[in-house]
Enzyme design. Sequence first.
Site, PDB file in Angstrom:
ATOM      1  N   ARG A 187       0.814  -1.222   0.000  1.00 47.31           N
ATOM      2  CA  ARG A 187       0.000   0.000   0.000  1.00 47.31           C
ATOM      3  C   ARG A 187       0.847   1.271   0.000  1.00 47.31           C
ATOM      4  O   ARG A 187       0.421   2.299  -0.531  1.00 47.31           O
ATOM      5  CB  ARG A 187      -0.960  -0.033   1.188  1.00 47.31           C
ATOM      6  CG  ARG A 187      -2.016  -1.132   0.994  1.00 47.31           C
ATOM      7  CD  ARG A 187      -3.202  -0.973   1.886  1.00 47.31           C
ATOM      8  NE  ARG A 187      -4.276  -1.869   1.469  1.00 47.31           N
ATOM      9  CZ  ARG A 187      -5.381  -2.087   2.177  1.00 47.31           C
ATOM     10  NH1 ARG A 187      -5.553  -1.476   3.343  1.00 47.31           N
ATOM     11  NH2 ARG A 187      -6.312  -2.896   1.722  1.00 47.31           N
TER      12      ARG A 187
ATOM     13  N   HIS B 202       5.572 -25.619  17.098  1.00 43.51           N
ATOM     14  CA  HIS B 202       5.285 -24.687  16.014  1.00 43.51           C
ATOM     15  C   HIS B 202       4.055 -23.812  16.208  1.00 43.51           C
ATOM     16  O   HIS B 202       3.876 -22.842  15.472  1.00 43.51           O
ATOM     17  CB  HIS B 202       5.155 -25.451  14.691  1.00 43.51           C
ATOM     18  CG  HIS B 202       6.480 -25.756  14.084  1.00 43.51           C
ATOM     19  ND1 HIS B 202       7.287 -26.775  14.551  1.00 43.51           N
ATOM     20  CD2 HIS B 202       7.184 -25.154  13.089  1.00 43.51           C
ATOM     21  CE1 HIS B 202       8.409 -26.806  13.852  1.00 43.51           C
ATOM     22  NE2 HIS B 202       8.367 -25.839  12.964  1.00 43.51           N
TER      23      HIS B 202
ATOM     24  N   SER C  92       2.310 -25.033  45.575  1.00 40.56           N
ATOM     25  CA  SER C  92       1.841 -26.396  45.382  1.00 40.56           C
ATOM     26  C   SER C  92       2.121 -26.905  43.977  1.00 40.56           C
ATOM     27  O   SER C  92       2.119 -28.097  43.726  1.00 40.56           O
ATOM     28  CB  SER C  92       0.342 -26.479  45.675  1.00 40.56           C
ATOM     29  OG  SER C  92      -0.350 -25.592  44.847  1.00 40.56           O
TER      30      SER C  92
ATOM     31  N   GLY D  81      14.711 -13.072   8.781  1.00 42.01           N
ATOM     32  CA  GLY D  81      15.662 -13.031   9.891  1.00 42.01           C
ATOM     33  C   GLY D  81      17.090 -12.908   9.394  1.00 42.01           C
ATOM     34  O   GLY D  81      17.337 -12.480   8.265  1.00 42.01           O
TER      35      GLY D  81
ATOM     36  N   ASP E 192      11.726 -15.009  17.203  1.00 41.35           N
ATOM     37  CA  ASP E 192      12.803 -15.223  18.171  1.00 41.35           C
ATOM     38  C   ASP E 192      13.382 -13.947  18.772  1.00 41.35           C
ATOM     39  O   ASP E 192      14.070 -13.995  19.792  1.00 41.35           O
ATOM     40  CB  ASP E 192      13.935 -16.021  17.505  1.00 41.35           C
ATOM     41  CG  ASP E 192      13.464 -17.372  17.000  1.00 41.35           C
ATOM     42  OD1 ASP E 192      12.531 -17.925  17.601  1.00 41.35           O
ATOM     43  OD2 ASP E 192      14.019 -17.880  16.011  1.00 41.35           O
TER      44      ASP E 192
ATOM     45  N   ARG F  27      -1.155 -24.234  33.652  1.00 42.48           N
ATOM     46  CA  ARG F  27      -1.165 -23.967  35.091  1.00 42.48           C
ATOM     47  C   ARG F  27      -2.481 -24.400  35.735  1.00 42.48           C
ATOM     48  O   ARG F  27      -2.517 -24.851  36.882  1.00 42.48           O
ATOM     49  CB  ARG F  27      -0.896 -22.489  35.381  1.00 42.48           C
ATOM     50  CG  ARG F  27      -0.650 -22.215  36.866  1.00 42.48           C
ATOM     51  CD  ARG F  27      -0.279 -20.762  37.135  1.00 42.48           C
ATOM     52  NE  ARG F  27       1.070 -20.412  36.759  1.00 42.48           N
ATOM     53  CZ  ARG F  27       2.155 -20.734  37.451  1.00 42.48           C
ATOM     54  NH1 ARG F  27       2.038 -21.411  38.589  1.00 42.48           N
ATOM     55  NH2 ARG F  27       3.346 -20.376  37.062  1.00 42.48           N
TER      56      ARG F  27
END
Lengths: 328, 328, 328, 328
Positions: free
Chosen positions: C29, C258, C219, C106, C132, C159
């Site tokens: 754009r 992934h 715990s 990268g 990364d 969790r």
Amino acid sequence: MSTKVKKIGVLTSGGDAPGMNAAIRAVVRTCAFHNIECAGIYRGYQGMIEGDFKEMGARSVNNIINKGGTILKSARSMEFMTPEGRKKAHENLVKNGIDGLVVIGGNGSFSGALLFNQEFNFPVIGIPGTIDNDIYGTSHTLGYDTALNTVVEVIDKIRDTASSHNRLFFIEVMGRDAGHIALNAGIGAGAEEILIPEEDMGLDRLLDSLRKSKASGKSSSIVVIAEGDKIGKNAFELKDYVEENMPEYDVRVSILGHMQRGGSPSCFDRVLASRLGVKAVESLLDGKSNYMAGLLKDEIVLTPLEQAVKGKSQVDKELIRVSDIVSI
Amino acid sequence: MSTKVKKIGVLTSGGDAPGMNAAIRAVVRTCAFHNIECAGIYRGYQGMIEGDFKEMGARSVNNIINKGGTILKSARSMEFMTPEGRKKAHENLVKNGIDGLVVIGGNGSFSGALLFNQEFNFPVIGIPGTIDNDIYGTSHTLGYDTALNTVVEVIDKIRDTASSHNRLFFIEVMGRDAGHIALNAGIGAGAEEILIPEEDMGLDRLLDSLRKSKASGKSSSIVVIAEGDKIGKNAFELKDYVEENMPEYDVRVSILGHMQRGGSPSCFDRVLASRLGVKAVESLLDGKSNYMAGLLKDEIVLTPLEQAVKGKSQVDKELIRVSDIVSI
Amino acid sequence: MSTKVKKIGVLTSGGDAPGMNAAIRAVVRTCAFHNIECAGIYRGYQGMIEGDFKEMGARSVNNIINKGGTILKSARSMEFMTPEGRKKAHENLVKNGIDGLVVIGGNGSFSGALLFNQEFNFPVIGIPGTIDNDIYGTSHTLGYDTALNTVVEVIDKIRDTASSHNRLFFIEVMGRDAGHIALNAGIGAGAEEILIPEEDMGLDRLLDSLRKSKASGKSSSIVVIAEGDKIGKNAFELKDYVEENMPEYDVRVSILGHMQRGGSPSCFDRVLASRLGVKAVESLLDGKSNYMAGLLKDEIVLTPLEQAVKGKSQVDKELIRVSDIVSI
Amino acid sequence: MSTKVKKIGVLTSGGDAPGMNAAIRAVVRTCAFHNIECAGIYRGYQGMIEGDFKEMGARSVNNIINKGGTILKSARSMEFMTPEGRKKAHENLVKNGIDGLVVIGGNGSFSGALLFNQEFNFPVIGIPGTIDNDIYGTSHTLGYDTALNTVVEVIDKIRDTASSHNRLFFIEVMGRDAGHIALNAGIGAGAEEILIPEEDMGLDRLLDSLRKSKASGKSSSIVVIAEGDKIGKNAFELKDYVEENMPEYDVRVSILGHMQRGGSPSCFDRVLASRLGVKAVESLLDGKSNYMAGLLKDEIVLTPLEQAVKGKSQVDKELIRVSDIVSI
């Protein structure tokens, strides 16, 4: 019907709903699986009138199962309500070699399909697609389960701030004349009170319930209101009424609106869409017409389109009792 | 300040924001780490006046880092605006052995903290917590990043239905007098136009922009409006205005409302809250007072509270240009 | 460079990352905004060699800002590592009238771009795209913020079950040789311990830390491990080691894998992508070459591509201290 | 049973599942609604043996309907498998005045409940809670619908990166010996192939199917594998096998693991949990015992616990056919 269907047209019509794309994918691929052709019809009946068609093969529906909205777009067509409009539409179908139709939509779309079938004896199968779950002949319409999750996630967020501030929230959800979304998402979101069109709670009982909530030690409250609620006041009027009668409450209103129509479909809606798409195409191949494919008691079944249009989907009244108990 | 702080009180005040709990957790645990006591003060300054305190140890903030809202609740206190209120509050702090205060909130909360410090020379450090990002001295307030993600996710859903129906949506987002949320979430959601208080676009330019959008082949459009926008019309009035001038558009309005305040905080907000909580407590331990801990150029720094209150946070005007380019 | 760039090619290369599509959209754009042409190059350098190009206008990038992955696809090209391969690639660019290149990827992708520029003096600007965050010259790479949120949401789920069963979980996250994801998502997820390549914690300190966690009354525990961690054991070996030495723990391992690369980009990544895309194109238009556009101290800046490739992005060591404090 | 139940104990046992907290809330509040007492029993049968009980009133289950995991924690108890253990457990119930039990869990938990009932004639009602959906007498177990959505969302993310790189992914999902999750989430995620324990596909047919996928023009593929799959190879061995036989594929493996057990429950699971909790308590009040409350054909019904334990839940084989069609 002696000759087998050779090319199926598929369209989405009315309000869009998550799962419509998954249903389009299933229709297109079931055609490919059975080696018949398939055409996508854009913008519902209006595109049928304008001949806005596109040939669709198995690869043309890659990576859409998880997309909200409808790649075929949807529209309401005034022209299709006229005999001339429907005649043009029929001519376009014939010209394109389409001899069977799958209509994904709600009640209005099915009425149109019925009329079209009566006039031209054109084979048509409906797939119920609307977040409102207000269609007879299916326990779940496409998009309904996704909309419930959307509503519940949003109310979870609102509860974070409601309980941080000890506030009362009126939250209006979609559903047109039906309370399915309000009732189920209300229970799911742990609403203190749920107002639905199917049950006139009355303003006195609402105040009474809020007072009990307060007395029971609840510090914040969520009231879920169906947009078609019959209590005679909209969410903003309710806010005024409650603030007048219970000045101890700081009331806020949230109208959830169109976000309820979008989003990536839930697994339930994707699987349902896949099953209904397969059923719709195979029903046409079996020479059936004028039915809606739906889910009843966990099985995919056909309901005559006329019943689907005339019947009324009911909310499960037992859920009102469950809501009263778990919101104590 | 010659004597070291021995017990820190922490409170949340003003509108709640995602990340407040993560900040409370960091404050409490930094106290535990440095072997000093910590007390949670409920309902902001009002709880300080009423002595609504609770001793908090490292384990009392388990499993709250991911929760929206604030476990200490928030409230606006009229009484704290009076000298008598503040005197009571101070007496309660002294009685409980609290000799340092961390205030998590926005501008109004910091003004209260400043006044309190001036009157009683009480050590206080602020942590900026509000989704509006309207505080001077920090590039990001707690909750802002989360709110941006919430808004963008909701507009993604609305776009599903907008593009299925070729509609124009006006979407009003929070931000009080600041356009941070509107501008950033607007770019993130791919809005065609963004209306913010910092820039009076004017109704003519809006119509012009919508016409260009239409002409460029866009089939649906999203306009994001900051609640404090200066164009002089609210979202519903804008809808009427546009429908009058561009009857080809089917315009819908969505006011996102309080859902923007809730939800599980983003990773960014959790890390920022952790860093600010550590900084706030260690600043008090270092004998510092009357500062706000904030993030500037990726580093945690202190800004005098007075500057934070008087200064004005600015939107990045370059973003307006970026928005104009990428929405072409 | 005296003549102005007239047609820009854009490609994505290396591992894909959320935000790449938003960057492609911004590049396309910005070209449209400045009235120059733009071509998408498929499958990175390999598509450049094969001439797999497509003209792109403003409308061809509609509705991709919110999509994960890359519509231009990505690939690693062995052929581009040969002079013959690069020669073919250059010929294709020239044949297509492309006289400027934006490379989204990268370190490996930037090395290729540098080489290409040296051989053919071809104008090239890089945009850092990798989850990364291991690129010098930018505080944030595209996709990093999204990956942090993905990791934190998944660990929140883990969790739930960890704390229901009082379990210890080792969770391995991506990041190659860098600990950015592990360190930030670890803090965000409230991890008890974080193992990163930049800091050799040692097995003894890990056991020690887990024992302290247990003694402090926790715990359940979450340990986040960067895939490139230097402790010398992978997650499964660590599990065995801990279970041998702390038989009271029921240890589970989860390798996130992934899924961290996908998903709809966060608002932060979408805005960053938009800003970097605009900057990349306008830099080429300004006659600049061999730079990477990045974000440093909240501002979009250019870093020489050679520095970006050779430099090393550092984790903020202060965050290790913050993690030690808030996980007490 | 002539005397009415006066105090109900509720526990969660076995693997935790989203919706367990919603069920606890419903049990506690239904007790409050009917004016009987309720005690939460921590850590399943082990807590029953250790007398780890807590009185619960309507307000003690505020704001848990949307939380994953179980606030009562879960554990497997070896001691409860001994007559001595069960005797201790019974004594604790009697001592605490508990005369009815609601057990939320899976098959193992129900076997324990049956045994306990036989020995002490103690009234007990089961609620099916496990993501695996492997319990006879209910079309849906608590947590199953949520797990499906979790799996589908994660695979959506993986598909982003898979299709950017033209890769083949093997994704292993939970389900123990049942293929419910794999089959439904596989269809929902648009998997090219699904391997479940109920159907031995064979390695040849898998290769054949992948070759057909490739030939049909699919650029990336997802294969979903149930953890209990009977093909005789785990996901990593399958990867090796396929790479050996189809070297054109770059295969990746992802084991989704415990994240599938956590997360905020879907609306479906919250409503189901509410209905089952009400039914369980009211069944005890009606003098019923040794039943499991479940959902069959959209209605809440009771199934004798013995049948629930001995029966086998079946996958819908028609879904395998649907998957074959829509993945063409």
